[in-house]
Design an enzyme around this catalytic site. Sequence first.
Site, mmCIF file in Angstrom:
data_model
loop_
_atom_site.group_PDB
_atom_site.id
_atom_site.type_symbol
_atom_site.label_atom_id
_atom_site.label_comp_id
_atom_site.label_asym_id
_atom_site.label_seq_id
_atom_site.Cartn_x
_atom_site.Cartn_y
_atom_site.Cartn_z
ATOM 1 N N ASP A 67 0.876 -1.190 0.000
ATOM 2 C CA ASP A 67 0.000 0.000 0.000
ATOM 3 C C ASP A 67 0.916 1.244 0.000
ATOM 4 O OD1 ASP A 67 0.892 -0.625 2.605
ATOM 5 O OD2 ASP A 67 -0.857 0.303 3.556
ATOM 6 N N ASP A 112 6.689 1.286 2.830
ATOM 7 C CA ASP A 112 6.590 0.342 1.704
ATOM 8 C C ASP A 112 7.635 0.702 0.651
ATOM 9 O OD1 ASP A 112 3.463 -0.886 1.947
ATOM 10 O OD2 ASP A 112 3.788 1.097 2.801
ATOM 11 N N ASN A 148 -1.042 -0.309 16.987
ATOM 12 C CA ASN A 148 -0.730 1.056 16.528
ATOM 13 C C ASN A 148 -1.941 1.788 15.948
ATOM 14 O OD1 ASN A 148 -0.871 -0.278 14.084
ATOM 15 N ND2 ASN A 148 1.143 0.320 13.344
ATOM 16 N N HIS A 192 8.687 -0.812 9.240
ATOM 17 C CA HIS A 192 7.904 -2.055 9.330
ATOM 18 C C HIS A 192 8.118 -2.999 8.140
ATOM 19 C CE1 HIS A 192 5.590 -0.174 12.552
ATOM 20 N NE2 HIS A 192 5.389 0.872 11.769
HETATM 21 O O1 RIB Z 1 1.357 -0.936 10.857
HETATM 22 C C1 RIB Z 1 2.351 -0.663 9.936
HETATM 23 C C2 RIB Z 1 1.914 -1.041 8.550
HETATM 24 O O2 RIB Z 1 0.806 -0.227 8.152
HETATM 25 C C3 RIB Z 1 2.968 -0.813 7.495
HETATM 26 O O3 RIB Z 1 2.849 -1.806 6.513
HETATM 27 C C4 RIB Z 1 2.594 0.527 6.935
HETATM 28 O O4 RIB Z 1 3.115 0.734 5.637
HETATM 29 C C5 RIB Z 1 1.101 0.449 6.937
HETATM 30 O O5 RIB Z 1 0.658 -0.280 5.828
HETATM 31 CA CA CA Z 2 2.625 -1.057 4.188
#
Ligand code: RIB
Ligand code: CA
Length: 318
Positions: free
Chosen positions: A8, A13, A157, A238
């Site tokens: 996304d 990303d 989160n 992440h």
């Molecule tokens: O929680 C973190 C994730 O959410 C990551 O993949 C960030 O890019 C969003 O998609």
């Molecule tokens: Ca992501």
Amino acid sequence: MKIVLDCDTGIDDAVAIAYALACPEAEILGIGSVLGNVESDLAAENTLKLLKVAGRTEVPVALGAHRPLVRPPGYAKFVHGEDGLGNTYMPPSGLSVSGEHAADQIIRLARQHPGEVTLVPVGRLTNLALALHKEPQLPSLVKGVVLMGGAATAPGNVGPVAEANIWGDPEAASVVFAAPWPITMVGLDVTMASLLLEKHLECWREADTPLTRWLLAVVDFYFEYYSASFGRRACAMHDSVAVGIALGLVMEQESHLLPVSVVTHDGPAMGQTVVDRRPLVTPGRYSAEGANTRVMMKIDGEAFIDHMVERIALYQVR
Ligand code: RIB
Ligand code: CA
């Protein structure tokens, strides 16, 4: 390693894709888009922009889900900017998506390379759930799934216990975790310990390549967002962690094969990945037999980010 990314795109990303491009260990067969940080078509265009800068326009990009399986769409532009690239409004790629749906791309590539493809979704799991619906044999056609999402014991989160990629389409996540394929869950337990720091930005500044210049511009907004929440100059990478684990380039310190289910009903736990840890503490009474998910609990996040940053700094734009 043959991998299919599903993104996304999104700032972390974008870094993850750049890292994958910089890894000779990875053969990227295709990249799908999914809504999440931004709309699916914007995510695809952001991926194309990055591929253009990196000189890797041969990698096919397929447009994927515009909405979750059953819930209304929503985005995280306050984290990634209105354009998903930190409000940099980088020049249009001038490139096109392949014309195939991201779910169909997954199915086609899995059939073309039976048993060889690792799916690496780093956004919501909508495209994977759609692919499973269209091709129920998919689990036996792929090598496995390494996904960024969820949390075992770390706080959420987007809610008290939910991570964004799972929370954004819990029904899809539930389908994916229930399917009979080996999954590696790369959740907040390990990604929140994998931080990009000021010294890494300095490394990219020194490298001064078209790719590092692009990433430095894009990452700024995200860096500021996370620094405000962390109370220190840092942001969480992440999605790169999932790519690194898929490629075997992360020093893993603790992981367990455990049953995982997803909370799909509304309420404070919506989107939680419920990791059944009872087999760890009372193995005589509870067994993890039949579990399909290896839950990453601890990695050397510092060493990994140093390596990831260096790989990108050394990448020669083609
Ligand atoms: O929680 C973190 C994730 O959410 C990551 O993949 C960030 O890019 C969003 O998609
Ligand atoms: Ca992501």
